[in-house]
Design a protein around this motif. Structure first.
Motif, short mmCIF file in Angstrom:
data_model
loop_
_atom_site.label_atom_id
_atom_site.label_comp_id
_atom_site.label_asym_id
_atom_site.label_seq_id
_atom_site.Cartn_x
_atom_site.Cartn_y
_atom_site.Cartn_z
N ASP A 115 0.84 -1.20 0.00
CA ASP A 115 0.00 0.00 0.00
C ASP A 115 0.87 1.24 0.00
O ASP A 115 1.89 1.31 0.69
N THR A 128 -2.37 4.07 -16.28
CA THR A 128 -3.75 4.08 -15.77
C THR A 128 -4.72 3.79 -16.90
O THR A 128 -5.63 2.95 -16.76
N PHE A 185 -9.94 10.59 -8.37
CA PHE A 185 -9.73 10.57 -6.92
C PHE A 185 -9.90 11.97 -6.36
O PHE A 185 -9.35 12.93 -6.88
N ARG A 221 -16.29 11.48 -4.44
CA ARG A 221 -16.36 10.20 -5.15
C ARG A 221 -16.94 10.44 -6.53
O ARG A 221 -17.60 11.45 -6.79
N ALA A 241 -7.84 -1.37 -2.97
CA ALA A 241 -9.10 -0.65 -3.15
C ALA A 241 -9.82 -0.39 -1.84
O ALA A 241 -10.50 0.63 -1.69
N GLY A 282 -6.99 3.62 -0.62
CA GLY A 282 -8.26 3.06 -1.03
C GLY A 282 -9.16 4.00 -1.81
O GLY A 282 -8.80 5.13 -2.11
N SER A 283 -10.38 3.48 -2.10
CA SER A 283 -11.33 4.20 -2.94
C SER A 283 -12.56 4.61 -2.15
O SER A 283 -13.29 3.75 -1.63
N LYS A 292 -13.10 -0.19 -10.68
CA LYS A 292 -12.65 0.94 -9.87
C LYS A 292 -11.15 0.83 -9.67
O LYS A 292 -10.65 -0.13 -9.07
N SER A 293 -10.43 1.81 -10.19
CA SER A 293 -8.97 1.83 -10.12
C SER A 293 -8.49 2.79 -9.05
O SER A 293 -9.01 3.91 -8.93
N VAL A 294 -7.50 2.34 -8.28
CA VAL A 294 -6.81 3.26 -7.36
C VAL A 294 -5.34 3.41 -7.73
O VAL A 294 -4.64 4.25 -7.18
#
Length: 329
Positions: free
Chosen positions: A38, A111, A223, A228, A248, A255-256, A298-300
């Motif tokens: 992370d 990305t 982000f 959101r 995520a 995270g998201s 959903k991409s972080v």
């Protein structure tokens, strides 16, 4: 050490090769053979910004690198991008630093490439209409990347600033084989879209279930620490896929909010996340099961994406004798 600037990266990075390379890399990450802890960050509260560190190792690609990336959302609308970065590439056999790269162009490309991989895995094969929400660097790169994996014939662009949406539509019209137009609202962009790519810094959702058509594949890469992109109803109804559950669903800055907020409010549980991209690549989890199913990627952002992209660039630079060599010692 090899030094490569943004113009080098844009010239050297092959988007098709990157999309292809990210599949095995994401499978490696899910299997545990790749390493991407992370991200950690130092925050700059007065600017709502931060600088994060993202090391990653992908043994199958011979890629070992670490990115330092800043996210300053107040840069939106200015000449400076919201994300700016540098990447150091290391020799995976010795740990020697071998290259220093502009990371801003790589972040944009990797990305979008992973989003294109998600579209290859989850979007209907006959997807022809793409909605792009946002008008910045990621909006531009996503339009190009997704056109490489699906037969996109129409692209609709919407953003906060209609002039910027129109300018991006004009720019993309000259380089993509599609009808590219700007539209006034997010809802209009999404109406009937087969694929929707949200690339914003929105506080309030720009993807709303009532605006979506059956069978759409939604991509969300934006982000904002205080907001959101995707509403509860879309998250609850969609088949949700992520890079990794660990990333995520981790606390800030990894995270998201798009998933953490509905979890906090009891709309979904962690078990609602259907699959990691690596599970779809390996076939251990199924992807889309019906033409009218809504899918959500959903991409972080994870560091193996940067490592793989950087390794491809460095290999191309060595082959073509591009870049500047400097001595550190």
């Amino acid at each position: 050490m090899l030094v490569l600037g943004r113009s080098h990266i844009e010239a050297l990075l092959d988007m098709d090769a990157l999309i292809d390379a990210l599949g095995p890399a994401m499978a490696d990450l899910t299997a545990g053979s790749a390493s991407a802890p992370d991200r950690v960050a130092a925050t700059v509260p007065e600017r709502q910004g931060f600088v994060a560190a993202m090391p990653g190792y992908v043994p199958s690609a011979g890629a070992l690198a670490s990115k330092l990336v800043s996210l300053f959302p107040h840069n939106a609308g200015s000449p400076l991008p919201t994300h700016q970065a540098v990447i150091v590439v290391f020799d995976p056999a010795t740990g020697e630093p071998v290259a220093f790269l502009d990371g801003t162009a790589i972040t944009s490309a990797r990305t979008a490439a992973c989003s294109a991989l998600s579209a290859r895995l989850l979007a209907r094969a006959d997807s022809t209409t793409l909605a792009v929400l946002g008008t910045g660097v990621q909006a531009r790169s996503h339009a190009g990347a997704i056109c490489r994996v699906r037969p996109i014939r129409q692209i609709r662009i919407a953003g906060r600033d209609p002039a910027k949406a129109a300018a991006l539509a004009g720019e993309l019209s000259s380089v993509l084989d599609a009808d590219v137009r700007s539209v006034p609202t997010y809802a209009e962009a999404l109406d009937g879209a087969d694929i929707a790519a949200a690339t914003t810094h929105a506080l309030e959702p720009v993807i709303r279930r009532s605006w979506l058509s059956p069978g759409v594949h939604v991509i969300s890469v934006g982000f904002n620490p205080d907001g959101r992109e995707v509403d509860d109803a879309t998250v609850a109804e969609a088949l949700v896929c992520v890079e990794t559950r660990q990333a995520a669903l981790a606390p800030f800055p990894a995270g998201s909010n798009d998933l953490l907020m509905p979890m906090r409010d009891g709309v979904i549980t962690a078990g609602h996340v259907h699959a990691e991209l690596g599970e779809l690549v390996s076939g251990s989890k199924p992807g889309r099961t019906a033409p009218d199913q809504i899918t959500l990627y959903k991409s972080v952002g994870v560091a193996v994406q940067d490592a793989v992209a950087a390794a491809l660039v460095v290999a191309a630079a060595r082959e073509k004798s591009v870049g500047e060599e400097i001595a550190l010692g």
